[in-house]
Enzyme design. Structure first.
Site, PDB file in Angstrom:
ATOM      1  N   LYS A 290      27.090 -17.664 -24.496  1.00 44.68           N
ATOM      2  CA  LYS A 290      28.038 -18.613 -23.905  1.00 44.68           C
ATOM      3  C   LYS A 290      27.301 -19.533 -22.930  1.00 44.68           C
ATOM      4  O   LYS A 290      27.436 -20.743 -22.972  1.00 44.68           O
ATOM      5  CB  LYS A 290      29.144 -17.838 -23.192  1.00 44.68           C
ATOM      6  CG  LYS A 290      30.193 -18.721 -22.561  1.00 44.68           C
ATOM      7  CD  LYS A 290      31.345 -17.913 -22.020  1.00 44.68           C
ATOM      8  CE  LYS A 290      32.260 -18.824 -21.209  1.00 44.68           C
ATOM      9  NZ  LYS A 290      33.410 -18.152 -20.656  1.00 44.68           N
TER      10      LYS A 290
ATOM     11  N   GLU B 118      18.152 -11.696 -21.107  1.00 43.25           N
ATOM     12  CA  GLU B 118      17.783 -10.864 -22.258  1.00 43.25           C
ATOM     13  C   GLU B 118      17.848 -11.681 -23.554  1.00 43.25           C
ATOM     14  O   GLU B 118      16.936 -11.648 -24.380  1.00 43.25           O
ATOM     15  CB  GLU B 118      18.751  -9.667 -22.388  1.00 43.25           C
ATOM     16  CG  GLU B 118      18.698  -8.677 -21.246  1.00 43.25           C
ATOM     17  CD  GLU B 118      19.676  -9.033 -20.120  1.00 43.25           C
ATOM     18  OE1 GLU B 118      20.059 -10.217 -20.005  1.00 43.25           O
ATOM     19  OE2 GLU B 118      20.045  -8.123 -19.365  1.00 43.25           O
TER      20      GLU B 118
ATOM     21  N   LYS C  36      21.505  -8.592 -11.770  1.00 40.91           N
ATOM     22  CA  LYS C  36      20.731  -9.678 -12.395  1.00 40.91           C
ATOM     23  C   LYS C  36      19.807 -10.324 -11.363  1.00 40.91           C
ATOM     24  O   LYS C  36      18.652 -10.619 -11.647  1.00 40.91           O
ATOM     25  CB  LYS C  36      21.664 -10.763 -12.944  1.00 40.91           C
ATOM     26  CG  LYS C  36      22.437 -10.386 -14.183  1.00 40.91           C
ATOM     27  CD  LYS C  36      23.204 -11.612 -14.695  1.00 40.91           C
ATOM     28  CE  LYS C  36      24.256 -11.252 -15.716  1.00 40.91           C
ATOM     29  NZ  LYS C  36      25.136 -12.351 -16.073  1.00 40.91           N
TER      30      LYS C  36
HETATM   31  O1  F6P Z   1      27.202  -8.909 -18.732  1.00 39.83           O
HETATM   32  C1  F6P Z   1      27.705 -10.076 -18.219  1.00 39.83           C
HETATM   33  C2  F6P Z   1      27.992 -11.117 -19.242  1.00 39.83           C
HETATM   34  O2  F6P Z   1      28.229 -12.300 -18.591  1.00 39.83           O
HETATM   35  C3  F6P Z   1      29.150 -10.760 -20.159  1.00 39.83           C
HETATM   36  O3  F6P Z   1      30.376 -11.050 -19.635  1.00 39.83           O
HETATM   37  C4  F6P Z   1      28.832 -11.559 -21.362  1.00 39.83           C
HETATM   38  O4  F6P Z   1      29.552 -11.122 -22.458  1.00 39.83           O
HETATM   39  C5  F6P Z   1      27.344 -11.325 -21.473  1.00 39.83           C
HETATM   40  O5  F6P Z   1      26.903 -11.311 -20.129  1.00 39.83           O
HETATM   41  C6  F6P Z   1      26.581 -12.326 -22.280  1.00 39.83           C
HETATM   42  O6  F6P Z   1      26.680 -13.622 -21.755  1.00 39.83           O
HETATM   43  P1  F6P Z   1      26.240 -14.897 -22.573  1.00 39.83           P
HETATM   44  O7  F6P Z   1      27.109 -15.004 -23.772  1.00 39.83           O
HETATM   45  O8  F6P Z   1      26.406 -16.056 -21.650  1.00 39.83           O
HETATM   46  O9  F6P Z   1      24.798 -14.724 -22.975  1.00 39.83           O
END
Ligand code: F6P
Length: 580
Positions: free
Chosen positions: A210, A216, A513
């Site tokens: 997102k 990661e 984080k």
């Molecule tokens: O673990 C926190 C978080 O923000 C989750 O809510 C989300 O699903 C995940 O990290 C991955 O986030 P992104 O889709 O932005 O990589």
């Protein structure tokens, strides 16, 4: 607003606990009228709440609590695009990602459904091209394998749906010769496992994030890019890497053509994003639109039911209220999700994130500390595997309300001629038996009448009176998987609405984080300067010592000549040499 726990409805439920404490499920289950009232059916889903520690009075009081917490108004606010995620000033409109084309869902003055369908149409068109062999890899080979790179909500939901459909006969026929894999953990072992045996020439990597900043995922994305380009050259990215994100600017900076990016919107929370491009792109590449369109339809049907059905016959509402009863009044903080269906083996990990990231909060929506514990500890395994693992604790140790999930017609059937039941019947015998074993238990008197020696009796007594619900699906296909997903999502929303918390932010994941980022900087400095962490690096004694123990144990801190390192069998040396 004062805490919901100050409301008369909450207090009435607290007082009512004493009445329920007088009951035992083995007696409650004798009352047929109660059982009938606690069995709910909708859209082919059958949910039996009769093994919950509830009377019809409990249900009435829970419905009063729903009123007192403005459950209906809050649900409506969610569906009408209000910014109910107040700490991030966002609407919560995952229901729009599976809206029918003709639906109108307004967010900030704009109907968002046409935007949703623009992306869905793009996914369909793209998947048709890839699946039909019109879109070829950089060396002219058709793309047969997809690696979906993402973590948390950008992984668990799609993995759940993929696992659920993998052996469904129609989905199987539509995915013949294709493979979908996932890479989530930043652990290099996950890289090795996800890429092992893949031919880059016929592989597409879908980066799903997102934010497009998740550490990661971005390292895994760079790793996959290095893996692809080492063997196919830099130009291969255009044909072998695509992205799903709300941050198209960062997608472009990464080197993926925005034409090959599939957007979504900040009003879709990560853990609620399966029906957006997050799940729909990799899953449509694997199964095609006919299947995945059904998945959206199933979720949409459950959304309609949640929005419109009266509270007492509303499945997500009843599930949500029941869990609030178990957690906040009976004091059972955990719940086991126990599908008697191997295809649902990834349901529990997905719902674990949906539930625990949503409702694991310590303050109410206005920031006031909660005078009660919210959230639920969710875990689970498919039956019967769980029976041979943690059910001991559930039967004789702590009380953990269980969701038993069974399927009437199995995706696959095995029936041996000399067996008295089919393999699926055998599985389902356990589904039926476990719920009653928990509810009824076994008394000392029964054991003695069976000549169990006295010294063993206490060890073999089952107190019973342990709550569960049983959910029966007619079959597990794309449509019912959609229903199930939406059912659990909305159950979590109901809990949050009643507890008056913000179920749609996740500030609790931030601190770790930030600290990891500091460790990263310091480890990098230490490695570059071939030194250990010093007291001046700002960590406490324990952390300094432990990081140094780690660094001292590495085979080497730096490679003399900087180069990409992969497990040997992931890279075809000849191709890599050609592209060097
Ligand atoms: O673990 C926190 C978080 O923000 C989750 O809510 C989300 O699903 C995940 O990290 C991955 O986030 P992104 O889709 O932005 O990589």
């Amino acid at each position: 607003m004062a805490s919901i726990s100050d409301s008369p409805a909450w207090k009435a439920l607290q007082e009512h606990v004493a009445d329920v404490e007088q009951t035992h499920l083995k007696d409650l289950l004798r009352d047929q009228q109660r059982c009938e009232a606690l069995i709910k059916e909708e859209g082919g889903l059958y949910i039996d709440f009769s093994r919950q520690r509830m009377t019809q009075e409990t249900v009435k009081l829970l419905l009063d609590l729903a009123e007192a917490s403005d459950l209906k108004a809050k649900t409506q606010a969610m569906f009408s695009g209000e910014h109910i995620n107040s700490t991030e000033d966002r609407a919560v409109l995952h229901v729009a990602t599976r809206a029918r084309r003709d639906q109108v869902i307004v967010c900030d003055g704009k109907n968002v459904v046409p935007d949703v369908w623009e992306v869905l149409d793009k996914i369909k068109g793209f998947a048709d091209k890839v699946r039909g062999g019109e879109w070829l890899g950089s060396t002219g080979k058709p793309i047969k394998k997809v690696v979906a790179v993402g973590i948390g909500g950008s992984f668990l939901g799609p993995l759940f749906v993929h696992t659920a459909l993998r052996t469904e006969p129609r989905a199987m026929s539509f995915s013949k010769g294709r493979e979908l894999r996932f890479l989530a953990n930043v652990d290099p072992i996950d890289v090795a496992r996800a890429l092992q045996g893949l031919d880059p020439e016929e592989t597409m990597v879908v980066i799903i994030s997102k934010t497009f900043t998740t550490a990661e995922t971005m390292l895994n994305a760079r790793t996959c890019r290095a893996w692809l380009t080492a063997q196919l050259g830099k130009e291969a990215v255009a044909k072998h890497m695509v992205a799903v994100s709300t941050n198209l600017k960062l997608v472009k900076e990464f080197g993926i053509d925005p034409e090959n990016a599939f957007g979504f919107w900040d009003w879709v929370g990560g853990r609620y994003s399966v029906c957006s491009a997050v799940g729909m792109l990799p899953l449509t590449l694997q199964y095609g639109w006919d299947i995945m369109g059904q998945f959206l339809n199933g979720a949409n049907a459950m959304d309609d039911h949640f929005l419109n059905a009266p509270l007492e016959s509303n499945l997500p509402v009843m599930m949500g209220l029941t869990s609030v009863w178990n957690i906040s009044f009976l004091g059972y903080p955990a719940r086991a999700i126990l599908p008697y269906c191997q295809a649902l083996s990834k349901l529990a990990p997905h719902i674990q994130q949906v539930s625990m990231e949503s409702n694991g909060k310590g303050v109410d929506i206005d920031g006031k500390p909660l005078p009660f514990e919210a959230g639920e500890i969710d875990f689970g395994e498919p039956g019967t595997n769980g029976q041979h693992s943690f059910y001991q604790l559930i039967h004789q140790g702590r009380i953990i309300p269980c969701d038993f999930i069974g399927i009437v017609r199995s995706q696959q059937s095995v029936y041996l001629k000399n067996e008295i039941v089919s393999n699926h019947d055998e599985l389902m015998c356990n589904f039926f038996a476990q719920a009653d074993a928990l509810a009824y238990g076994k008394s000392g008197t029964e054991l003695r009448s069976q000549n169990v020696p006295d010294f063993l009796v206490p060890h073999r007594v089952f107190t019973g009176n342990r709550p569960s619900l049983s959910l029966l699906l007619p079959e597990l296909n794309a449509y019912t998987v959609g229903q199930l997903l939406s059912l659990y999502e909305h159950q979590v929303a109901v809990q949050g609405f009643v507890w008056n918390i913000n179920s749609f932010d996740q500030w609790g994941v931030e601190l770790g984080k930030v600290l990891a980022s500091k460790v990263r900087t310091k480890i990098n400095e230490a490695r570059n300067n071939n030194r250990f962490i010093a007291g001046s690096d700002g960590f406490n004694y324990s952390t300094t010592r432990m990081i140094n123990k780690y660094l001292a144990g590495k085979e080497q801190l730096l490679y003399a000549d900087p180069r990409d390192v992969f497990p040997v069998d992931l890279i075809d040396a000849e191709k890599a040499a050609d592209n060097a």
